[in-house]
Design a protein around this motif. Structure first.
Motif, PDB file in Angstrom:
ATOM      1  N   GLU A  39      76.655 -10.710 -25.752  1.00  0.00           N
ATOM      2  CA  GLU A  39      77.273  -9.525 -26.004  1.00  0.00           C
ATOM      3  C   GLU A  39      78.207  -9.796 -27.202  1.00  0.00           C
ATOM      4  O   GLU A  39      79.110 -10.708 -27.212  1.00  0.00           O
ATOM      5  N   ASP A  40      78.430  -8.710 -27.901  1.00  0.00           N
ATOM      6  CA  ASP A  40      79.254  -8.799 -29.232  1.00  0.00           C
ATOM      7  C   ASP A  40      80.857  -9.074 -28.718  1.00  0.00           C
ATOM      8  O   ASP A  40      81.174  -8.245 -27.964  1.00  0.00           O
ATOM      9  N   GLY A  41      81.306  -9.902 -29.249  1.00  0.00           N
ATOM     10  CA  GLY A  41      82.653 -10.231 -28.646  1.00  0.00           C
ATOM     11  C   GLY A  41      82.771 -10.678 -27.436  1.00  0.00           C
ATOM     12  O   GLY A  41      84.030 -10.985 -27.087  1.00  0.00           O
TER      13      GLY A  41
END
Length: 327
Positions: A39-41
């Motif tokens: 997941e981004d971030g």
């Protein structure tokens, strides 16, 4: 000439040493193991988790096949990709989508090392190591993995791997099972507490008095005497033993109040006595034992039903020549 040499050399030494330390710090920062969330971030949380790890180099891929079974049976999803300079690079079609199945062409890639989790099974993380470790880097990789697990607060590490059957003694020939276990950490849990039941025996169940001289404890002596062909299992257990010994030594010092730090995780190895040839019956027995152990350590009511992962089907369909000893 000596004076000139000193004039040129002495002023340059501090700056040169500083640059060397700077380069070393950069090398370590670049080369350190990374855990990248899908997941981004996002950030993967393993604090207080039971971390299941495959043997990475186990005979007949026993540990890797059993870890696939755990991922399928607990219905886990990929949470992160692990990157280490000590692992050989790998990218392949999804390990959990059979060729020809619906959506297989759009399946995500599987990489050398991945962490699997599920919100439905909190406190469980599974690390699948599909790639080999670069030659001469096994100890460095284990040290890196141990440091990360301890710093992130992992409660316990369970290694699924193999043990070469050539170490069998007379006592092993008379037993009902080819599964063995060894636990390193605080306390001495019973078979019921570990969840192994009667499915597995202690690795050193048939040790002689001479064998016991190989280590300060029965567990360490059994590791040195019997554990061969287990990939990262042996160095990881020895790392856990060293950490536990260091922790006990620090606590024993009178008047010593160490700064707070994470407690070293315990380490449990579940092993199958096997050779180079694939033994699907042993693979199933070890996978079922692992499901029971994980359920017991997480205090679940019951383990999930065993779900056969696609990798087992691939191994059954693979021709004999693809499993030759020199691959």
């Amino acid at each position: 000439r000596a004076t000139l040499g000193l004039l040129f050399w002495a002023p340059a030494f501090p700056a040169g040493a500083a640059r060397a330390r700077e380069r070393e710090g950069e090398r370590r920062a670049v080369g350190a193991m990374k855990v990248v969330s899908v997941e981004d971030g996002g950030k993967v949380n393993v604090s207080g988790h039971v971390l299941v790890v495959s043997g990475c180099g186990s005979l007949a891929y026993l540990g890797e096949l059993c870890v696939d079974a755990l991922v399928s049976s607990f219905d886990l999803g990929r949470a992160a990709v692990l990157e280490s300079r000590h692992l050989l690079p790998l990218a392949m079609a999804s390990a959990f989508a059979a060729p020809g199945s619906q959506g297989a062409s759009a399946a995500t890639l599987t990489t050398a090392a991945e962490i699997y989790q599920s919100a439905a099974v909190p406190k469980l993380s599974v690390l699948q190591l599909r790639s080999g470790i670069a030659e001469g880097r096994r100890q460095a990789f284990v040290q890196e993995l141990w440091t990360w697990a301890r710093s992130e607060g992992v409660a316990e590490i369970i290694v699924l791997s193999s043990c070469s059957s050539h170490v069998k003694a007379d006592a092993d020939m008379a037993t009902h099972t080819d599964l063995r276990y060894v636990f390193i950490g605080g306390g001495t849990p019973t078979e019921a507490e570990l969840g192994v039941g009667k499915a597995a025996l202690p690795l050193g169940h048939g040790m002689t008095e001479e064998d016991l001289q190989l280590g300060p404890t029965r567990e360490l002596a059994s590791i040195h005497r019997f554990l061969r062909g287990g990939g990262v299992a042996r160095p990881l257990l020895l790392q856990a033993a060293a950490a536990a010994d260091g922790e006990a030594g620090a606590e024993a010092k009178p008047g010593f109040d160490p700064p707070p730090r994470s407690k070293p995780p315990g380490a449990l190895a579940l092993l199958g006595l096997t050779g180079e040839a694939l033994d699907l019956q042993l693979t199933e027995h070890l996978a079922r034992c692992a499901l029971d152990v994980v359920a017991a350590r997480l205090k679940l009511e019951r383990p999930p039903a065993l779900k056969t992962p696609p990798s087992w089907l691939f191994e059954m369909e693979a021709p004999t020549l693809e499993r030759r000893l020199w691959t």
